[in-house]
Design an enzyme around this catalytic site. Sequence first.
Site, PDB file in Angstrom:
ATOM      1  N   ARG A  76       0.831  -1.193   0.000  1.00  0.00           N
ATOM      2  CA  ARG A  76       0.000   0.000   0.000  1.00  0.00           C
ATOM      3  C   ARG A  76       0.876   1.258   0.000  1.00  0.00           C
ATOM      4  O   ARG A  76       2.040   1.216   0.375  1.00  0.00           O
ATOM      5  CB  ARG A  76      -0.934  -0.011   1.208  1.00  0.00           C
ATOM      6  CG  ARG A  76      -1.949  -1.143   1.174  1.00  0.00           C
ATOM      7  CD  ARG A  76      -2.830  -1.149   2.409  1.00  0.00           C
ATOM      8  NE  ARG A  76      -3.910  -2.127   2.301  1.00  0.00           N
ATOM      9  CZ  ARG A  76      -3.796  -3.408   2.653  1.00  0.00           C
ATOM     10  NH1 ARG A  76      -2.636  -3.854   3.134  1.00  0.00           N
ATOM     11  NH2 ARG A  76      -4.806  -4.245   2.516  1.00  0.00           N
ATOM     12  N   LYS A 103      -2.306  -2.634   7.597  1.00  0.00           N
ATOM     13  CA  LYS A 103      -3.717  -2.273   7.711  1.00  0.00           C
ATOM     14  C   LYS A 103      -4.460  -3.230   8.633  1.00  0.00           C
ATOM     15  O   LYS A 103      -5.306  -2.811   9.417  1.00  0.00           O
ATOM     16  CB  LYS A 103      -4.358  -2.271   6.323  1.00  0.00           C
ATOM     17  CG  LYS A 103      -5.825  -1.859   6.322  1.00  0.00           C
ATOM     18  CD  LYS A 103      -6.394  -1.849   4.926  1.00  0.00           C
ATOM     19  CE  LYS A 103      -7.865  -1.456   4.943  1.00  0.00           C
ATOM     20  NZ  LYS A 103      -8.457  -1.468   3.585  1.00  0.00           N
ATOM     21  N   HIS A 169      -3.962   3.337  -4.945  1.00  0.00           N
ATOM     22  CA  HIS A 169      -4.298   2.010  -4.432  1.00  0.00           C
ATOM     23  C   HIS A 169      -4.586   1.022  -5.563  1.00  0.00           C
ATOM     24  O   HIS A 169      -4.454  -0.196  -5.382  1.00  0.00           O
ATOM     25  CB  HIS A 169      -5.502   2.088  -3.496  1.00  0.00           C
ATOM     26  CG  HIS A 169      -5.761   0.815  -2.750  1.00  0.00           C
ATOM     27  ND1 HIS A 169      -4.964   0.377  -1.702  1.00  0.00           N
ATOM     28  CD2 HIS A 169      -6.712  -0.150  -2.911  1.00  0.00           C
ATOM     29  CE1 HIS A 169      -5.414  -0.780  -1.251  1.00  0.00           C
ATOM     30  NE2 HIS A 169      -6.478  -1.119  -1.969  1.00  0.00           N
ATOM     31  N   ARG A 172      -2.085  -1.616  -6.402  1.00  0.00           N
ATOM     32  CA  ARG A 172      -2.195  -2.886  -5.669  1.00  0.00           C
ATOM     33  C   ARG A 172      -3.152  -3.829  -6.390  1.00  0.00           C
ATOM     34  O   ARG A 172      -2.889  -5.030  -6.498  1.00  0.00           O
ATOM     35  CB  ARG A 172      -2.663  -2.616  -4.236  1.00  0.00           C
ATOM     36  CG  ARG A 172      -2.828  -3.852  -3.358  1.00  0.00           C
ATOM     37  CD  ARG A 172      -3.045  -3.416  -1.924  1.00  0.00           C
ATOM     38  NE  ARG A 172      -3.523  -4.465  -1.041  1.00  0.00           N
ATOM     39  CZ  ARG A 172      -2.731  -5.340  -0.406  1.00  0.00           C
ATOM     40  NH1 ARG A 172      -1.428  -5.298  -0.591  1.00  0.00           N
ATOM     41  NH2 ARG A 172      -3.234  -6.240   0.407  1.00  0.00           N
ATOM     42  N   TRP A 195      -3.771 -10.307   3.120  1.00  0.00           N
ATOM     43  CA  TRP A 195      -5.207 -10.271   3.367  1.00  0.00           C
ATOM     44  C   TRP A 195      -5.574 -11.308   4.418  1.00  0.00           C
ATOM     45  O   TRP A 195      -5.053 -12.417   4.423  1.00  0.00           O
ATOM     46  CB  TRP A 195      -5.979 -10.555   2.085  1.00  0.00           C
ATOM     47  CG  TRP A 195      -6.024  -9.417   1.125  1.00  0.00           C
ATOM     48  CD1 TRP A 195      -6.707  -8.246   1.267  1.00  0.00           C
ATOM     49  CD2 TRP A 195      -5.363  -9.320  -0.145  1.00  0.00           C
ATOM     50  NE1 TRP A 195      -6.509  -7.429   0.175  1.00  0.00           N
ATOM     51  CE2 TRP A 195      -5.698  -8.059  -0.708  1.00  0.00           C
ATOM     52  CE3 TRP A 195      -4.531 -10.183  -0.875  1.00  0.00           C
ATOM     53  CZ2 TRP A 195      -5.232  -7.641  -1.941  1.00  0.00           C
ATOM     54  CZ3 TRP A 195      -4.066  -9.765  -2.101  1.00  0.00           C
ATOM     55  CH2 TRP A 195      -4.404  -8.506  -2.621  1.00  0.00           C
ATOM     56  N   TYR A 204     -10.510 -11.212  -7.543  1.00  0.00           N
ATOM     57  CA  TYR A 204      -9.610 -11.241  -8.700  1.00  0.00           C
ATOM     58  C   TYR A 204      -9.725 -12.540  -9.498  1.00  0.00           C
ATOM     59  O   TYR A 204      -9.140 -12.661 -10.567  1.00  0.00           O
ATOM     60  CB  TYR A 204      -8.154 -11.091  -8.237  1.00  0.00           C
ATOM     61  CG  TYR A 204      -7.897  -9.849  -7.429  1.00  0.00           C
ATOM     62  CD1 TYR A 204      -7.821  -8.601  -8.037  1.00  0.00           C
ATOM     63  CD2 TYR A 204      -7.733  -9.911  -6.052  1.00  0.00           C
ATOM     64  CE1 TYR A 204      -7.590  -7.445  -7.292  1.00  0.00           C
ATOM     65  CE2 TYR A 204      -7.491  -8.771  -5.289  1.00  0.00           C
ATOM     66  CZ  TYR A 204      -7.429  -7.543  -5.920  1.00  0.00           C
ATOM     67  OH  TYR A 204      -7.203  -6.411  -5.188  1.00  0.00           O
TER      68      TYR A 204
END
Length: 239
Positions: A76, A103, A169, A172, A195, A204
Site C-alpha cells: 500500500r 492495515k 491504491h 495494488r 489479506w 480477482y
Amino acid sequence: MLLLEGGNDILRNLDPEQAQANLAAGWIDKSPALRLLPEPKRRIRWLTREEAQRLINECPEHLADMVRFSLATGLREANVTGLRWDQVDLERRVAWIHDDEAKARRGIGVPLNRDAVLVLRRWQGRHSTRVFCYPLKRKGVSVWTPIEKAGAAWKKALKRAGIENFRWHDLRHTWASWHVQSGTPLHVLQELGGWQSVEMVRRYAHLAPEHLSEHASRIEMPFRTFFGTPEKEKAASGG
C-alpha cells in the site's frame, strides 16, 4: 445507519479473545455473533503492462521507482512511502511491514523479486533512514527528503499518460490482477498481499478463468453435429 467504507474491516478485526474474556467475567450473557455489512460491488481498476509502462515514463524519477516497487510488491502507498532501510534485507531479498504499520495490524513478510531489488539498489545511499526520497532545494543545495505522499506529481503523470479514474491504491489491484493472470494461486496471493480472508482475494478470480477450460469443454458438441453436414464442416474448418 451510515455504511462507512471499511466497516467490515473493523468487524473482521474485532478481537474474539476479548469477547470470550467479557463472557467469562459475566459482563455479557453470550459471545455476540457479528454479521458483516453488505458491501457494494465495485469494478476492479487495473492497468495493462503497456499502460503501466506509459505511466512510469511520465513520472519523475522518485515516483517512477515507487510505482515500479508497488507493482512488484503490492504494498500500500503508506508502506511504500514510509519504507525504511531497517525493514529491508537485500541479501535475503525480503522486506517486512511491522504490525503497527499494516492495515490488518498483522506483520507482513514481503518477498522481493528482481524488479523490487533493482529499484532498492538504485536508492541506496541517498537517505540514511528512508528508502524513497526526492531532491528538495534548500538555500540552493539539493537535500534528499523523505516522501510523505505521491501528491500532485502523481496526478500530473496520470494526465500526461492519458490514464483516467485511477488511484494509487489501484496499483495494488494491478499487482494482484497480474499475479492471478500469471497463474498465482489465490491462497498464495492472499499470503503475499497480507489479506486476512480469502474472500478479499476472490474478487480477482474472474481474471484468470483458464482453470475452468477443462470443465467447459465437457459439454462441447461433436464437430459434425454442431455444423450439421460434411460440406458445412469442411467450410468451417477452412478446407
